[in-house]
Scaffold this motif. Structure first.
Motif, PDB file in Angstrom:
ATOM      1  N   HIS A   1       0.813  -1.221   0.000  1.00 37.90           N
ATOM      2  CA  HIS A   1       0.000   0.000   0.000  1.00 37.90           C
ATOM      3  C   HIS A   1       0.855   1.284   0.000  1.00 37.90           C
ATOM      4  CE1 HIS A   1      -3.686   2.240   1.038  1.00 37.90           C
ATOM      5  NE2 HIS A   1      -2.909   2.969   1.794  1.00 37.90           N
TER       6      HIS A   1
ATOM      7  N   SER B   1      -0.902   9.629   6.008  1.00 32.60           N
ATOM      8  CA  SER B   1      -2.343   9.363   6.064  1.00 32.60           C
ATOM      9  C   SER B   1      -2.767   9.175   7.508  1.00 32.60           C
ATOM     10  CB  SER B   1      -2.662   8.113   5.242  1.00 32.60           C
ATOM     11  OG  SER B   1      -2.181   6.978   5.920  1.00 32.60           O
TER      12      SER B   1
ATOM     13  N   HIS C   1       1.113   4.368  -2.886  1.00 29.86           N
ATOM     14  CA  HIS C   1       0.964   5.822  -2.681  1.00 29.86           C
ATOM     15  C   HIS C   1       2.097   6.587  -3.380  1.00 29.86           C
ATOM     16  CE1 HIS C   1      -2.487   6.597  -0.166  1.00 29.86           C
ATOM     17  NE2 HIS C   1      -2.138   5.714   0.748  1.00 29.86           N
TER      18      HIS C   1
ATOM     19  N   ASP D   1      -6.969   7.000  -0.251  1.00 31.59           N
ATOM     20  CA  ASP D   1      -6.904   5.594  -0.646  1.00 31.59           C
ATOM     21  C   ASP D   1      -7.774   5.326  -1.872  1.00 31.59           C
ATOM     22  OD1 ASP D   1      -5.106   5.053   1.280  1.00 31.59           O
ATOM     23  OD2 ASP D   1      -6.508   4.112   2.657  1.00 31.59           O
TER      24      ASP D   1
END
Ligand code: KG4
Ligand code: ZN
Length: 343
Positions: free
Chosen positions: A113, A138, A117, A304
């Protein structure tokens, strides 16, 4: 060869997202169902997030396929977020992706993940020059990464406690501003005086690239506790502006120093906090002084989304990666193997 059409699935936190990306570059559909269930709790409730992913994945997949006007059979491969994130949420996404890949007879890869990003600007047609410094900011993450190339990452720094977005959300909760707190505080901060309250900038001189936000949150809690009578609009704006200045200065200090030390040719910022107007202005100015671009993806690629997962999945598949039925979700960044190079 890059697979032509990749279907991406993202369920690491509280957004259920499905997207289709063509040629490892072009988004043909991107659907994100933000889970409303967490609002009343002022933060993400992991157990509720897992259940909501289970409910939302089917309809979100249908919407993405309809938006792209393709059938599942036309998809060449699948990519799913493997970690880091909330384990229960990741388990739902990975199990769903495995079942889908098996039923459709398609290859499946897992995607990190945080890595996704860092490459999100590519979805806007912007490929940052190498090497670059990537900051994933985040509600769950604050990581600074030196990127030498695709798959070549060094974790240079991170938060020692709260993530930047988490600090925003906790302060917003203290002030009764709802969830998520970032956008509300960002809006109020624009109307306040950033010098009204003297708030700490922790670890500014720590000599490394780590940050900490728990002391800042405690300082705000103390100010709120001492305030009588209840706060008015101007006081609130001043406190938000002062809090935001402390967060922005803390982040920019470390990111810019890392960029200078590493000879970075760009700074890339991702995650929901990358939407912050104060951060965009300050980091933009700081990068200008270094003579390098500050790259902020469009807002929908900062938060996201599954397009960034499909993108990195396509690139991994092009390099021969294939996880299939062996894919297992992992909660921490360390377990993804990403942090191994940290010195
Ligand atoms: O990347 P994201 O959508 O989800 C994850 O946390 O993984 O980020 C959401 C976080 C929340 O903590 C939210 O308060 C924060 O990003 N955020 C902001 C802004 N917009 C969203 N923080 C500061 N300023 C903003 N404008
Ligand atoms: Zn994220």
């Amino acid at each position: 060869m890059t697979p032509r059409l990749v279907l991406g699935i993202e369920t690491s936190c509280d957004d259920t997202a499905v997207a289709l990306v063509r040629d490892g570059r072009d988004t043909v559909a991107s659907v994100t169902a933000a889970q409303a269930v967490h609002r009343e709790f002022g933060g993400v409730v992991p157990e509720l997030a897992s259940r909501a992913h289970l409910d939302l994945l089917g309809p979100t997949l249908d919407r993405a396929l309809a938006e792209a006007r393709v059938r599942l059979e036309e998809v060449d491969a699948l990519a799913v977020t493997r970690g880091p994130g909330l384990l229960g949420s990741l388990v739902v996404g990975v199990a769903y992706a495995k079942a889908l890949a098996l039923a459709a007879g398609k290859p499946l890869v897992g995607v990190n993940h945080i890595e996704a990003h860092l490459w999100a600007p590519v979805l806007d047609g912007v490929e940052p020059p190498l090497p670059f410094v990537g900051a994933a900011l985040s509600g769950g993450h604050t990581e600074f990464v030196h990127v030498a190339g695709f798959g070549d990452y060094t974790l240079a720094g991170a938060t020692r406690d709260d993530a930047a977005g988490e600090a925003y959300d906790k302060v917003a909760k203290l002030l009764g501003l709802g969830f998520p707190g970032g956008p509300v505080i960002d809006g109020l901060a624009a109307r306040g005086d950033p010098r009204a309250f003297d708030l700490p900038r922790a670890m500014a001189d720590s000599g490394d690239y780590d940050v900490s936000f728990s002391g800042l949150k405690t300082a705000v809690r103390r100010i709120v506790g001492e305030r009588t009578p209840a706060f008015d609009e101007a006081w609130l704006a001043d406190l938000c502006a002062s809090f935001q200045a402390a967060v922005v200065e803390t982040l920019c200090g470390k990111i810019l120093r890392l960029a200078a030390d590493a000879g970075a040719r760009a700074v890339v910022v991702g995650g929901g906090v990358a939407c912050n107007r104060g951060l965009r202005a300050a980091l933009g100015a700081g990068c200008e002084r270094l003579g390098i671009p500050a790259v902020f993806p469009a807002a929908r690629w900062c938060t996201d989304n599954a397009a960034m997962i499909a993108l990195v999945g396509a690139w991994r598949l092009a390099r021969g990666a294939a996880d299939g039925a062996d894919l297992e979700p992992v909660a921490s960044l360390e377990e993804t193997g990403f942090a191994a190079a940290r010195g």
